[in-house]
Structure formats: C-alpha cells, structure tokens
Design a protein around this motif. Structure first.
Motif, PDB file in Angstrom:
ATOM      1  N   ARG A 153     -12.657 -35.019 -33.397  1.00  0.00           N
ATOM      2  CA  ARG A 153     -13.375 -33.941 -34.085  1.00  0.00           C
ATOM      3  C   ARG A 153     -12.419 -33.026 -34.836  1.00  0.00           C
ATOM      4  NH1 ARG A 153     -16.508 -30.875 -30.088  1.00  0.00           N
ATOM      5  NH2 ARG A 153     -18.014 -32.550 -30.303  1.00  0.00           N
ATOM      6  N   TYR A 154     -11.268 -32.718 -34.224  1.00  0.00           N
ATOM      7  CA  TYR A 154     -10.314 -31.817 -34.857  1.00  0.00           C
ATOM      8  C   TYR A 154      -9.223 -32.554 -35.627  1.00  0.00           C
ATOM      9  CZ  TYR A 154     -12.646 -28.110 -32.380  1.00  0.00           C
ATOM     10  OH  TYR A 154     -13.604 -27.234 -31.928  1.00  0.00           O
ATOM     11  N   THR A 156      -6.969 -34.627 -34.773  1.00  0.00           N
ATOM     12  CA  THR A 156      -5.665 -34.699 -34.133  1.00  0.00           C
ATOM     13  C   THR A 156      -5.346 -36.164 -33.921  1.00  0.00           C
ATOM     14  OG1 THR A 156      -6.091 -32.618 -32.976  1.00  0.00           O
ATOM     15  CG2 THR A 156      -4.332 -34.008 -32.102  1.00  0.00           C
TER      16      THR A 156
END
Length: 194
Positions: A153-154, A156
């Motif tokens: 989601r982020y 990363t």
C-alpha cells in the motif's frame, strides 16, 4: 540473506496464469463488464500468496513435503480475497452474485482450474453449494499478510526473503476450511469419502 524459496520465473508464471484466468472470466462474461479487473494488483497478490504459502509450510508441513493442489487453491483464494483485484464500478448497486462476489468467483475458478475439476452451478443444490463456498472465501481473513500488504500500500519495496511471517490464529479457521472444501472436491476427496 538467503534466497526466497520461489524463483522469479515461478512467480511470473503464476502472475500470467492468474491474469489469463481473470481476463477469461470477463471475456466469457462470467464476471460482467460492470466490474474492473485491476491487473496491477495481481503481481503483489501472487507475491503475497508465496509469502502465505511459506508461512503455511512453516506451520503445517514437515520438511521435504510439498504443498498439494487443494492447499495451493485455498491459500490463493485467501490472497485473492485480501487483494481484491476485481472491483465493481458501482459497489453500492451490484445486481447479481457475479458482480457482488467477483473476487470470490475468481478465487474459486482458480482453485477449480488447478484441481482440474469443472463445476457448473446448474442445479439448485449446486447453486447452493456455490453460494456457500463463495461466502466462505468472502469471510476468509488474512491478517498474516498484513505487514506485506501495508508495504504494498505504501509502495515500500522489500525482497520477499526479508519477511518472516507466521500464520496468525485468526487466519487458521478460514485456511483450514477452504483446504478441506478443496480436498473434498479434488481427486483426494474420492479417497476421503470411501
């Protein structure tokens, strides 16, 4: 750091296989055009499956054993339910099961394809069974993959071998339920019913 157990080739092949299934479901209008197939979610979903499979093997499979097809189908169904690659255009106004349970239909189609078991819900009994299996898939949790899901989601970027995941207690019932269902559907089910 050690290499991840699945190769990039294996992961890429599974991604393409799942994309093909998703596209086929829409081409055949099993999943209607009022649903979007977000293909970009398939790659992280498949990587999530391989992480979930590794955690499952650490929990339930003794060294040297392979994951059987019913378990592969069940774990992928859980991953599909978590990543939701299909999305109705108007989620509040879905008109039928294929629209409302598009991800579950996708998950069940995948499982049946690897089990090599055709299924057509063409009788009231089969339709009832189909609805119950879709509900079980829909209710499956996947807390185990939450660290990976958050990273996705982020955006990363971490190598899969950097994750150390364990099957979480709240995921065990849905995983075992789906494995049991798919075992009964599979050829293995014939032996279990004797």
């Amino acid at each position: 750091m050690s290499r991840f157990y699945a190769t990039e080739t294996e992961i890429s092949e599974r991604i393409e296989f799942l994309k093909d299934i998703g596209r086929s479901l829409q081409t055949a209008n099993v999943i209607p055009s009022t649903v979007i197939f977000r293909e970009a979610r398939v790659a992280p979903m498949v990587r999530g499956y391989f992480l979930l499979n590794k955690a499952y093997k650490n929990w339930r499979i003794h060294s040297g054993h392979n994951t059987e097809k019913p378990k592969i189908g069940a774990l992928m169904a859980v991953a599909i339910n978590r990543f939701q690659p299909f999305l109705p255009i108007h989620p509040a106004n879905v008109k039928d099961t294929a629209e409302a349970r598009c991800n579950e239909v996708y998950a069940l189609t995948y499982a049946l394809s690897i089990l090599e078991k055709p299924f057509t819900p063409d009788t009231p009994e089969k339709l009832d069974f189909w609805h119950r299996v879709l509900e079980i898939i829909s209710g499956s949790s996947c807390v185990t993959l939450e660290p990976y899901f958050v990273d996705v989601r982020y955006q990363t970027d971490r190598a899969l071998n950097e994750y150390t995941l364990a099957i979480q207690p709240q995921d065990k019932l849905s995983i075992n339920s789906l494995i049991s269902i798919f075992e009964l559907i599979s050829d293995k089910g014939d032996a279990l019913r004797r």
